[in-house]
Design a protein around this motif. Sequence first.
Motif, PDB file in Angstrom:
ATOM      1  N   GLU A  67     -20.098 -36.008  16.757  1.00 36.34           N
ATOM      2  CA  GLU A  67     -20.169 -35.658  18.191  1.00 36.34           C
ATOM      3  C   GLU A  67     -21.523 -36.120  18.719  1.00 36.34           C
ATOM      4  OE1 GLU A  67     -20.160 -31.404  18.744  1.00 36.34           O
ATOM      5  OE2 GLU A  67     -20.266 -31.544  20.934  1.00 36.34           O
ATOM      6  N   ARG A  72     -23.860 -33.200  12.904  1.00 36.52           N
ATOM      7  CA  ARG A  72     -22.798 -32.427  12.264  1.00 36.52           C
ATOM      8  C   ARG A  72     -22.725 -32.812  10.794  1.00 36.52           C
ATOM      9  NH1 ARG A  72     -18.674 -30.507  16.723  1.00 36.52           N
ATOM     10  NH2 ARG A  72     -17.706 -29.512  14.958  1.00 36.52           N
ATOM     11  N   GLN A 120     -19.929 -28.706  26.065  1.00 35.80           N
ATOM     12  CA  GLN A 120     -18.515 -29.026  25.792  1.00 35.80           C
ATOM     13  C   GLN A 120     -17.628 -28.377  26.842  1.00 35.80           C
ATOM     14  OE1 GLN A 120     -18.035 -27.196  21.915  1.00 35.80           O
ATOM     15  NE2 GLN A 120     -18.404 -29.144  20.855  1.00 35.80           N
TER      16      GLN A 120
END
Length: 251
Positions: A67, A72, A120
């Motif tokens: 992302e 991550r 998000q």
Amino acid sequence: MDMATTLAELGVTASSLDPATRQQLDQDGYASLPGVLTGGQVQAIRARLAELTAAEGDQAGLEVHQEAGTDRLADLVNKDPVFEICFTHPAVLAAVAHVLGEFRLSSLNSRAVRPGQGHQPLHADWGGPVPPPGYQVCNSIWLLDDFTSVNGATRVVPGSHRLAVRARDALPDPAAAHPGEVLLLAPAGTVVVFNSHLWHGGTRNRSEQPRRALHSYFTRRGNPQQLDQKRYLRPGTAARLSPAARFILDV
Ligand SMILES: O=C(O)CCC(=O)C(=O)O
């Protein structure tokens, strides 16, 4: 092994989930479990994640998802015993069992939101609307930094798991602020268990430091896993895990 024996062997008892937590999971769709990790455990996990992020470089997170604006990592089950607590902690498992009944781990990942990044749209972690109580997925977010009003704390819309409609179908702009949203504000070491049909999402980190967390994500037994735990299981992991822990992974 079966689910009941597994939970008992991992220390889940009738008192692992108190009535207020159960009620909050049912009504609001999330509940906070304070002090699950000690300061020492938080530090050890942060240190291992930093090593892994450096070692994996641009491959980091690829097993599941990368992302932009975040660091991550995925498949943490196989990357250090320090992460085992995330799928064996009795209070967390009791909360997940309350939401899902019979379940297995779907994936264990980390997400560090870089400064200025991380917003998000509101979403659920399941493709379609699910009428309650047929919940299929349940997440737990393990705070490795204090979640504050400025550093990209997760936002949730309490009760939205009961609406049986997807955020992207119900909202004109799922990325916009929602009048009912709340930020999950809590100190590092807290675990927030949330019904993954709850509308939720990361927010922008407006601090100068990364906002770090683990996602230990569970699904009803029989559903596909986000990461196929059998396929990824390393011999060293299989050798060290108890039968109960292996049942949670379904390996
Ligand atoms: O880390 C967070 O704050 C939430 C992340 C999330 O919901 C996601 O990546 O789908």
